[in-house]
Design a protein around this motif. Structure first.
Motif, PDB file in Angstrom:
ATOM      1  N   ALA A   1       0.827  -1.206   0.000  1.00  0.00           N
ATOM      2  CA  ALA A   1       0.000   0.000   0.000  1.00  0.00           C
ATOM      3  C   ALA A   1       0.860   1.255   0.000  1.00  0.00           C
ATOM      4  CB  ALA A   1      -0.921  -0.005   1.209  1.00  0.00           C
ATOM      5  N   ARG A   2       2.006   1.183   0.673  1.00  0.00           N
ATOM      6  CA  ARG A   2       2.839   2.375   0.778  1.00  0.00           C
ATOM      7  C   ARG A   2       3.677   2.613  -0.455  1.00  0.00           C
ATOM      8  NH1 ARG A   2       4.149   2.635   7.076  1.00  0.00           N
ATOM      9  NH2 ARG A   2       2.168   1.808   7.708  1.00  0.00           N
ATOM     10  N   THR A   3       3.937   1.557  -1.206  1.00  0.00           N
ATOM     11  CA  THR A   3       4.821   1.726  -2.348  1.00  0.00           C
ATOM     12  C   THR A   3       4.051   1.981  -3.645  1.00  0.00           C
ATOM     13  OG1 THR A   3       4.862  -0.662  -2.639  1.00  0.00           O
ATOM     14  CG2 THR A   3       6.630   0.301  -1.345  1.00  0.00           C
ATOM     15  N   VAL A   4       2.742   2.131  -3.552  1.00  0.00           N
ATOM     16  CA  VAL A   4       1.941   2.441  -4.740  1.00  0.00           C
ATOM     17  C   VAL A   4       2.365   3.818  -5.252  1.00  0.00           C
ATOM     18  CG1 VAL A   4      -0.376   3.052  -5.523  1.00  0.00           C
ATOM     19  CG2 VAL A   4      -0.053   1.045  -4.094  1.00  0.00           C
ATOM     20  N   PRO A   5       2.666   3.934  -6.539  1.00  0.00           N
ATOM     21  CA  PRO A   5       3.100   5.237  -7.069  1.00  0.00           C
ATOM     22  C   PRO A   5       2.008   6.295  -6.901  1.00  0.00           C
ATOM     23  CG  PRO A   5       3.412   3.477  -8.690  1.00  0.00           C
ATOM     24  CD  PRO A   5       2.600   2.909  -7.575  1.00  0.00           C
ATOM     25  N   ALA A   6       2.432   7.516  -6.564  1.00  0.00           N
ATOM     26  CA  ALA A   6       1.472   8.622  -6.448  1.00  0.00           C
ATOM     27  C   ALA A   6       1.064   9.052  -7.847  1.00  0.00           C
ATOM     28  CB  ALA A   6       2.112   9.776  -5.702  1.00  0.00           C
ATOM     29  N   VAL A   7      -0.236   9.123  -8.094  1.00  0.00           N
ATOM     30  CA  VAL A   7      -0.707   9.591  -9.396  1.00  0.00           C
ATOM     31  C   VAL A   7      -1.538  10.855  -9.217  1.00  0.00           C
ATOM     32  CG1 VAL A   7      -0.694   7.394 -10.650  1.00  0.00           C
ATOM     33  CG2 VAL A   7      -2.688   8.008  -9.292  1.00  0.00           C
ATOM     34  N   ILE A   8      -1.387  11.768 -10.158  1.00  0.00           N
ATOM     35  CA  ILE A   8      -2.211  12.978 -10.165  1.00  0.00           C
ATOM     36  C   ILE A   8      -3.262  12.784 -11.258  1.00  0.00           C
ATOM     37  CG2 ILE A   8      -2.262  15.450 -10.647  1.00  0.00           C
ATOM     38  CD1 ILE A   8       0.495  15.686  -9.396  1.00  0.00           C
ATOM     39  N   VAL A   9      -4.529  12.797 -10.842  1.00  0.00           N
ATOM     40  CA  VAL A   9      -5.637  12.541 -11.754  1.00  0.00           C
ATOM     41  C   VAL A   9      -6.464  13.818 -11.926  1.00  0.00           C
ATOM     42  CG1 VAL A   9      -7.659  11.105 -12.213  1.00  0.00           C
ATOM     43  CG2 VAL A   9      -5.728  10.155 -10.918  1.00  0.00           C
ATOM     44  N   ALA A  10      -6.651  14.246 -13.169  1.00  0.00           N
ATOM     45  CA  ALA A  10      -7.476  15.421 -13.459  1.00  0.00           C
ATOM     46  C   ALA A  10      -8.821  14.949 -14.000  1.00  0.00           C
ATOM     47  CB  ALA A  10      -6.777  16.298 -14.498  1.00  0.00           C
ATOM     48  N   ILE A  11      -9.901  15.366 -13.349  1.00  0.00           N
ATOM     49  CA  ILE A  11     -11.240  15.026 -13.848  1.00  0.00           C
ATOM     50  C   ILE A  11     -11.982  16.316 -14.172  1.00  0.00           C
ATOM     51  CG2 ILE A  11     -13.456  13.934 -13.329  1.00  0.00           C
ATOM     52  CD1 ILE A  11     -12.072  11.877 -11.667  1.00  0.00           C
ATOM     53  N   ASP A  12     -12.257  16.503 -15.460  1.00  0.00           N
ATOM     54  CA  ASP A  12     -12.946  17.703 -15.916  1.00  0.00           C
ATOM     55  C   ASP A  12     -14.304  17.350 -16.502  1.00  0.00           C
ATOM     56  OD1 ASP A  12     -10.994  19.846 -15.490  1.00  0.00           O
ATOM     57  OD2 ASP A  12      -9.771  18.791 -16.952  1.00  0.00           O
ATOM     58  N   GLY A  13     -15.092  18.388 -16.736  1.00  0.00           N
ATOM     59  CA  GLY A  13     -16.394  18.195 -17.356  1.00  0.00           C
ATOM     60  C   GLY A  13     -17.386  19.211 -16.842  1.00  0.00           C
ATOM     61  N   PRO A  14     -18.494  19.380 -17.554  1.00  0.00           N
ATOM     62  CA  PRO A  14     -19.505  20.349 -17.130  1.00  0.00           C
ATOM     63  C   PRO A  14     -20.302  19.873 -15.913  1.00  0.00           C
ATOM     64  CG  PRO A  14     -20.205  19.215 -19.122  1.00  0.00           C
ATOM     65  CD  PRO A  14     -18.818  18.743 -18.835  1.00  0.00           C
ATOM     66  N   SER A  15     -21.147  20.748 -15.371  1.00  0.00           N
ATOM     67  CA  SER A  15     -21.980  20.415 -14.203  1.00  0.00           C
ATOM     68  C   SER A  15     -22.937  19.270 -14.515  1.00  0.00           C
ATOM     69  CB  SER A  15     -22.835  21.625 -13.804  1.00  0.00           C
ATOM     70  OG  SER A  15     -22.025  22.730 -13.565  1.00  0.00           O
ATOM     71  N   GLY A  16     -23.181  18.430 -13.517  1.00  0.00           N
ATOM     72  CA  GLY A  16     -24.196  17.400 -13.670  1.00  0.00           C
ATOM     73  C   GLY A  16     -23.728  16.138 -14.359  1.00  0.00           C
ATOM     74  N   THR A  17     -22.404  15.987 -14.540  1.00  0.00           N
ATOM     75  CA  THR A  17     -21.896  14.774 -15.188  1.00  0.00           C
ATOM     76  C   THR A  17     -21.474  13.729 -14.165  1.00  0.00           C
ATOM     77  OG1 THR A  17     -19.735  15.847 -15.352  1.00  0.00           O
ATOM     78  CG2 THR A  17     -21.127  15.899 -17.316  1.00  0.00           C
ATOM     79  N   GLY A  18     -21.547  14.081 -12.883  1.00  0.00           N
ATOM     80  CA  GLY A  18     -21.172  13.135 -11.831  1.00  0.00           C
ATOM     81  C   GLY A  18     -19.742  13.299 -11.360  1.00  0.00           C
ATOM     82  N   LYS A  19     -19.126  14.454 -11.669  1.00  0.00           N
ATOM     83  CA  LYS A  19     -17.717  14.676 -11.315  1.00  0.00           C
ATOM     84  C   LYS A  19     -17.439  14.516  -9.828  1.00  0.00           C
ATOM     85  CE  LYS A  19     -16.600  18.776 -12.693  1.00  0.00           C
ATOM     86  NZ  LYS A  19     -17.768  19.402 -13.272  1.00  0.00           N
ATOM     87  N   SER A  20     -18.213  15.230  -9.009  1.00  0.00           N
ATOM     88  CA  SER A  20     -17.927  15.223  -7.567  1.00  0.00           C
ATOM     89  C   SER A  20     -18.138  13.846  -6.946  1.00  0.00           C
ATOM     90  CB  SER A  20     -18.798  16.252  -6.842  1.00  0.00           C
ATOM     91  OG  SER A  20     -18.458  17.545  -7.260  1.00  0.00           O
ATOM     92  N   SER A  21     -19.286  13.237  -7.238  1.00  0.00           N
ATOM     93  CA  SER A  21     -19.586  11.922  -6.660  1.00  0.00           C
ATOM     94  C   SER A  21     -18.546  10.898  -7.092  1.00  0.00           C
ATOM     95  CB  SER A  21     -20.969  11.445  -7.103  1.00  0.00           C
ATOM     96  OG  SER A  21     -21.935  12.417  -6.801  1.00  0.00           O
ATOM     97  N   THR A  22     -18.180  10.937  -8.368  1.00  0.00           N
ATOM     98  CA  THR A  22     -17.180  10.000  -8.896  1.00  0.00           C
ATOM     99  C   THR A  22     -15.822  10.252  -8.251  1.00  0.00           C
ATOM    100  OG1 THR A  22     -18.331   9.881 -11.020  1.00  0.00           O
ATOM    101  CG2 THR A  22     -16.024   9.205 -10.992  1.00  0.00           C
TER     102      THR A  22
END
Length: 231
Positions: free
Chosen positions: A6-27
């Protein structure tokens, strides 16, 4: 290897974009919780600075007035997905930034270049300091804020699906008026000169119109795990 895996898992930076109402926050929240990542709702930061402008009587129709004070409020975002926090000058604004008054003014405030520069710097520092990786959710993350993100995802959905979801969130709001408001917001976000809402060339597009939230989450989790494995 099991114990330290668990500690050696590489750190990833994930960008999630999109308009309102596509489920961005919940996802985004669900994915971060599942994979042990930090979480940043960039929209909340724009709402926070808008709330500050409204509270301090700044003329929202005057970009020069907004630009002049863009550096004043101290905005602090917590990145714990189970309890994301946001304060302005030490005041908890998690609830007040979701009011209709702030929602109706956030596009105008966030279109001001000085505001975007200020908030973008804040977002970059939070993303680069996240030890285990982070999911950063917004409208211009993959294109402007974090163009070198490890993984970029662009969520889309039909206006009808988005309006149905959003009116459900707004407890019985009229679907047609919600749809009109979403399309108006899309137009404002997509046409602004500074960092418009746009899909990055190297982003993975996920249409959530006919997917359940669980299916969207599983899809994004798989994409993140694949990216981790490739690092």
């Amino acid at each position: 290897m099991e114990n330290g895996a668990a500690r050696t898992v590489p750190a990833v930076i994930v960008a999630i974009d999109g308009p309102s109402g596509t489920g961005k926050s919940s996802t985004s929240k669900a994915v971060t919780a599942k994979l042990g990542l930090s979480y940043l709702d960039t929209g909340a930061q724009y709402r926070a600075i808008t709330w500050w402008m409204v509270s301090n009587g700044i003329d929202i129709t005057d970009p020069t007035a907004i630009a002049a004070v863009a550096g004043k409020p101290e905005i602090i975002s917590g990145t714990d997905p189970s309890a994301p926090t946001i304060t302005v000058d030490g005041t908890d604004v998690a609830a007040p930034i979701r009011t209709q008054e702030v929602t109706s003014k956030v596009s105008a405030v966030s279109a001001v270049p000085e505001v975007r520069t200020r908030i973008t710097e804040l977002q970059r520092s939070l993303a680069t300091s996240a030890e285990n990786g982070i999911v950063v959710e917004g409208r211009d993350i993959g294109t402007t804020v974090l163009p070198d993100a490890d993984l970029k995802i662009f969520l889309t959905a039909s206006p009808e699906a988005r309006a149905a979801r959003r009116s459900g969130e707004l407890k019985g709001a009229d679907v047609n008026s919600t749809r009109e408001a979403l399309l108006k917001r899309d137009a404002a976000d997509s046409s602004r000169k500074t960092s418009p809402l746009a899909k990055a060339d190297d982003a993975v597009e996920v249409d959530t119109s006919d997917l359940t939230l669980q299916q969207v989450i599983e899809c994004v989790v798989t994409l993140v795990e694949e990216k981790r494995a490739a690092k």
